[in-house]
Design an enzyme around this catalytic site. Structure first.
Site, PDB file in Angstrom:
ATOM      1  N   LEU A  42     -15.309   6.687  -6.054  1.00 43.48           N
ATOM      2  CA  LEU A  42     -15.582   6.584  -4.620  1.00 43.48           C
ATOM      3  C   LEU A  42     -16.930   5.898  -4.477  1.00 43.48           C
ATOM      4  CD1 LEU A  42     -14.237   7.400  -1.959  1.00 43.48           C
ATOM      5  CD2 LEU A  42     -15.511   9.534  -2.033  1.00 43.48           C
ATOM      6  N   ASP A  43     -16.967   4.774  -3.761  1.00 40.65           N
ATOM      7  CA  ASP A  43     -18.190   3.980  -3.617  1.00 40.65           C
ATOM      8  C   ASP A  43     -19.348   4.824  -3.100  1.00 40.65           C
ATOM      9  OD1 ASP A  43     -16.797   1.767  -4.426  1.00 40.65           O
ATOM     10  OD2 ASP A  43     -16.540   0.929  -2.419  1.00 40.65           O
TER      11      ASP A  43
END
Length: 341
Positions: A42-43
């Site tokens: 997840l960025d």
């Protein structure tokens, strides 16, 4: 401590930092050393559901990469950045602002099987190097398009009425000024949750500066690319300013905890209170009950013959203790992943 801890990842934290936070919590709580991994990147600029696998659950982390995800994301129109999010620098601008009617009209184009080009700033490898490393070094990155599936893509306007439920802000800000201040509720809509407000939706033909969508997507889908392509289809450009994952495989926000809560539970030696069973990640796979002899054979890597079960994958267990993820074919049972429990 074999199972899943679901973090509500905050803004600015990387997935590997989330893993490190759980490792620290295990140490500080006196739980000893366990393998820890995450079930899908997840960025840092994204928030939301980040499944953390602990112990034997790490053997299933790879399966999470193949699972569907659900995201809420906001597209800001008029500016495209090199990273396709708010972290990058502007590389294209447009004076065109779409209306609500126009946005909803193009959503069907991006629903179902589609082809998309991943962002240059992604973790995909090009000639053995990460694309984002090449992009940051100033190299031109050309990635091949890939086939993905958008199971659903919807606007947050509720019940066909003029109301929107928002979290921390207005979901469809118009280009002409501030969002309307009058709070209304769509007929039949649920009441707002804590920390949320209910505000009027933009008028159908009012130009929008930004808009929030919810997407249920297959593995490999890049929301930043989806936002870019939606903006282009609307005759403008855009980038993602908010990205929140609300579900990853079987895990959603109802089980997610903050980093503060993680630390609090670790100090109180209560991490097991939020540890989800290893089995939860395989909720779509039927169980296969074993006898002690059968369990012993599988733990030794042997094949079980003559099992009365349909072909396919099963979660093999002995008295509710996980033994292995197995594959059944023509009555033969073979171990796919064994669990040392």
């Amino acid at each position: 401590m074999h199972g899943w801890i679901i973090l509500d990842k905050p803004l600015g934290l990387g997935s590997t930092q989330g893993v490190s936070a759980v490792k620290r919590a295990l140490r500080s709580g006196g739980y000893g050393k366990f393998k820890v991994g995450h079930g899908g990147t997840l960025d840092p600029l994204a928030t939301g559901v980040l499944p953390i696998a602990v112990g034997e659950a790490t053997k299933l982390a790879g399966r999470m990469l193949d699972s569907d995800k659900i995201y809420d994301f906001t597209v800001m129109f008029g500016v495209q950045t090199d990273t396709l999010d708010a972290e990058g620098v502007s590389i294209a601008t447009s004076d065109v602002r779409p209306t609500l009617v126009a946005v909803e009209a193009v959503l069907a184009q991006f629903t179902g099987p589609i082809s998309q080009v991943p962002p240059a700033y992604s973790a995909l490898k090009v000639d053995g190097e990460r694309a984002y490393d090449l992009a940051r070094a100033g190299h031109e990155v050309v990635l091949a398009s890939r086939a993905v599936t958008i199971h659903s893509l919807s606007s947050p306007v509720r019940g066909g009425g003029p109301a929107q439920l928002v979290e921390g802000g207005f979901r469809g800000r118009s280009a002409g000024g501030e969002p309307p201040s009058t709070a209304v509720q769509a007929d039949g809509g649920p009441p707002p949750r804590a920390g949320e407000e209910l505000q009027e939706a933009p008028l159908p033909h009012t130009p929008l500066e930004e808009f929030t969508l919810t997407a249920h997507v297959s593995k490999g889908t890049y929301i930043r690319s989806l936002a870019r392509d939606i903006a282009i289809a609307l005759g403008t450009v855009g980038h993602v300013t908010m990205l929140r994952r609300t579900k990853a495989g079987p895990f959603d926000l109802t089980a997610a905890i903050s980093l503060d809560k993680l630390d609090e539970l670790a100090r109180g030696n209560a991490l097991e209170d939020v540890l989800l069973p290893l089995r939860v990640a395989l909720d779509d796979i039927p169980a296969l009950s074993l006898t002690p002899d059968q369990a012993g054979a599988l733990r030794q890597g042997r094949i079980l013959a003559g099992i009365a079960a349909d072909d396919g994958q099963y979660f093999a267990e002995l008295d509710a203790v996980p033994v292995a993820l197995v594959e059944v074919e023509d009555g033969d049972v073979r171990v796919v992943r064994g669990f040392n429990l």
